[in-house]
Design an enzyme around this catalytic site. Sequence first.
Site, PDB file in Angstrom:
ATOM      1  N   THR A  31      -6.620   9.904  13.367  1.00 38.38           N
ATOM      2  CA  THR A  31      -5.363   9.750  13.777  1.00 38.38           C
ATOM      3  C   THR A  31      -4.354  10.537  12.533  1.00 38.38           C
ATOM      4  O   THR A  31      -3.301  11.134  13.252  1.00 38.38           O
ATOM      5  CB  THR A  31      -4.925   8.321  13.107  1.00 38.38           C
ATOM      6  OG1 THR A  31      -5.888   7.198  13.902  1.00 38.38           O
ATOM      7  CG2 THR A  31      -3.511   7.768  13.337  1.00 38.38           C
ATOM      8  N   HIS A  87      -4.235  14.162  14.620  1.00 40.28           N
ATOM      9  CA  HIS A  87      -3.439  13.913  15.620  1.00 40.28           C
ATOM     10  C   HIS A  87      -2.057  13.852  15.422  1.00 40.28           C
ATOM     11  O   HIS A  87      -1.277  14.681  16.020  1.00 40.28           O
ATOM     12  CB  HIS A  87      -3.567  12.631  16.689  1.00 40.28           C
ATOM     13  CG  HIS A  87      -5.021  12.739  17.293  1.00 40.28           C
ATOM     14  ND1 HIS A  87      -5.485  13.844  18.099  1.00 40.28           N
ATOM     15  CD2 HIS A  87      -6.021  11.677  17.621  1.00 40.28           C
ATOM     16  CE1 HIS A  87      -6.831  13.669  18.470  1.00 40.28           C
ATOM     17  NE2 HIS A  87      -7.039  12.036  18.104  1.00 40.28           N
ATOM     18  N   HIS A 137      -3.468   6.749   5.641  1.00 36.29           N
ATOM     19  CA  HIS A 137      -3.538   5.369   5.675  1.00 36.29           C
ATOM     20  C   HIS A 137      -4.831   4.717   4.889  1.00 36.29           C
ATOM     21  O   HIS A 137      -5.050   3.604   5.084  1.00 36.29           O
ATOM     22  CB  HIS A 137      -3.251   4.588   6.767  1.00 36.29           C
ATOM     23  CG  HIS A 137      -4.169   5.276   8.035  1.00 36.29           C
ATOM     24  ND1 HIS A 137      -4.186   6.451   8.541  1.00 36.29           N
ATOM     25  CD2 HIS A 137      -5.419   4.655   8.367  1.00 36.29           C
ATOM     26  CE1 HIS A 137      -5.062   6.762   9.515  1.00 36.29           C
ATOM     27  NE2 HIS A 137      -5.709   5.682   9.204  1.00 36.29           N
ATOM     28  N   CYS A 175       1.624 -14.271   8.304  1.00 34.67           N
ATOM     29  CA  CYS A 175       2.878 -14.542   7.804  1.00 34.67           C
ATOM     30  C   CYS A 175       3.411 -15.906   7.997  1.00 34.67           C
ATOM     31  O   CYS A 175       3.959 -16.418   7.080  1.00 34.67           O
ATOM     32  CB  CYS A 175       3.728 -13.696   7.967  1.00 34.67           C
ATOM     33  SG  CYS A 175       4.508 -13.897   9.629  1.00 34.67           S
ATOM     34  N   CYS A 195       6.369 -15.313  11.962  1.00 36.18           N
ATOM     35  CA  CYS A 195       6.493 -14.579  13.123  1.00 36.18           C
ATOM     36  C   CYS A 195       6.551 -15.390  14.073  1.00 36.18           C
ATOM     37  O   CYS A 195       5.775 -16.400  14.297  1.00 36.18           O
ATOM     38  CB  CYS A 195       5.998 -13.330  13.054  1.00 36.18           C
ATOM     39  SG  CYS A 195       4.254 -13.727  13.587  1.00 36.18           S
ATOM     40  N   CYS A 231       2.840 -16.316  14.984  1.00 35.59           N
ATOM     41  CA  CYS A 231       2.362 -17.297  13.854  1.00 35.59           C
ATOM     42  C   CYS A 231       2.609 -18.704  14.181  1.00 35.59           C
ATOM     43  O   CYS A 231       2.136 -19.746  14.241  1.00 35.59           O
ATOM     44  CB  CYS A 231       2.655 -16.948  12.651  1.00 35.59           C
ATOM     45  SG  CYS A 231       1.380 -15.908  11.685  1.00 35.59           S
TER      46      CYS A 231
END
Length: 348
Positions: free
Chosen positions: A44, A47, A62, A92, A95, A98
């Site tokens: 990634t 790219h 990351h 969380c 959201c 969730c």
Amino acid sequence: MPEAEHRVVTIAGPRTLRESTEAFADPAPGRVIVDIAYTGICGTDVHGYTDGHMLPPAVFGHEWTGRVSAIGEGVSGLKVGQRVVGGVGPACGRCPQCVAGHARQCDTVFAEANGVDADAPDHGAYAGRVHVSARRLIPVPDEITDIEAALVEPATVTFHAVRRVAAEPGAIVVVQGAGPIGLLTAQNARNAGAGHIIVSELSEPRREMAAGLGFTAVVDPGDLGPSLEDVSDGLGADILYECAGVASLLQPSAELVRRGGTLALLGYPLQESTVSYADWQSRELTVIGSLAYSHEDFVGTMRAIAGRRIDVATLHTGTVGLSALEELLEELDSGQSQHTKVLVNPEG
Ligand SMILES: [Zn+2]
Ligand SMILES: [Zn+2]
């Protein structure tokens, strides 16, 4: 509180990096500052570098580990000096996913995995330090070295996929592609009780690495068909993990799966591909898409590494300093590199 300035490398455009320096003030509430030990380079990142625009800034770099150096208000359970890996937080609870009861598909976690959550840092970990939300940090147990900790993230991607497939013990498994993701997928599939694993890979050094990890059926893609036919009496694979990310391989891969078997997608093709819908439907294939991970996938992966049930250290073929990052990205993009997994040390 860390005082010194640190270096930060970000993407400035196609095949162009920018190095700058930055100094953090105290961490914001709920956040911490982590001094980076190592950051892995993955496909990634390559790219993102060649494209110049597609990656959210937090995603370039990351795969990282480091030590907590400062803690913001309201953070509990972390100490200065503690070793951590950057991952995603627990579901969380607030959201839409969730609230609807689909906590495993939490929108906040998905945004964190993609580097686009509200608290996403404005650069990744090709840097001396990062300023991140505390909920994303997973403590590293003493049994795991810093180098192994830097390889937890890609191992977690594969842990998640194998967990989603939920294979029955004894399954005939094909792993297509023995890059870092394929080699880690194969190990997780072995831990999940596979009866026979065939690893298919074009590159000789990668086949050797697979053999070194204890896989006995490691073949050139040209020999995959016959060897699968042999072990399955002509039926095909119970599960095929597609880890090469080559769009044109999607339909040929599906055809290696037996009727009623599972095609699991981990490689991320950057082009559209043509598949035979009628073939997939009439042979009742189960297709499992897999992207990123959950907080508990990180915890489970670290347990497996600490318990010596996933070997990540063997995948590590080199470490470079931040100054050599651009050169390394070019080398990895050339397709000629002998590296499996390269780590970046921000001090170099
Ligand atoms: Zn990655
Ligand atoms: Zn949520």
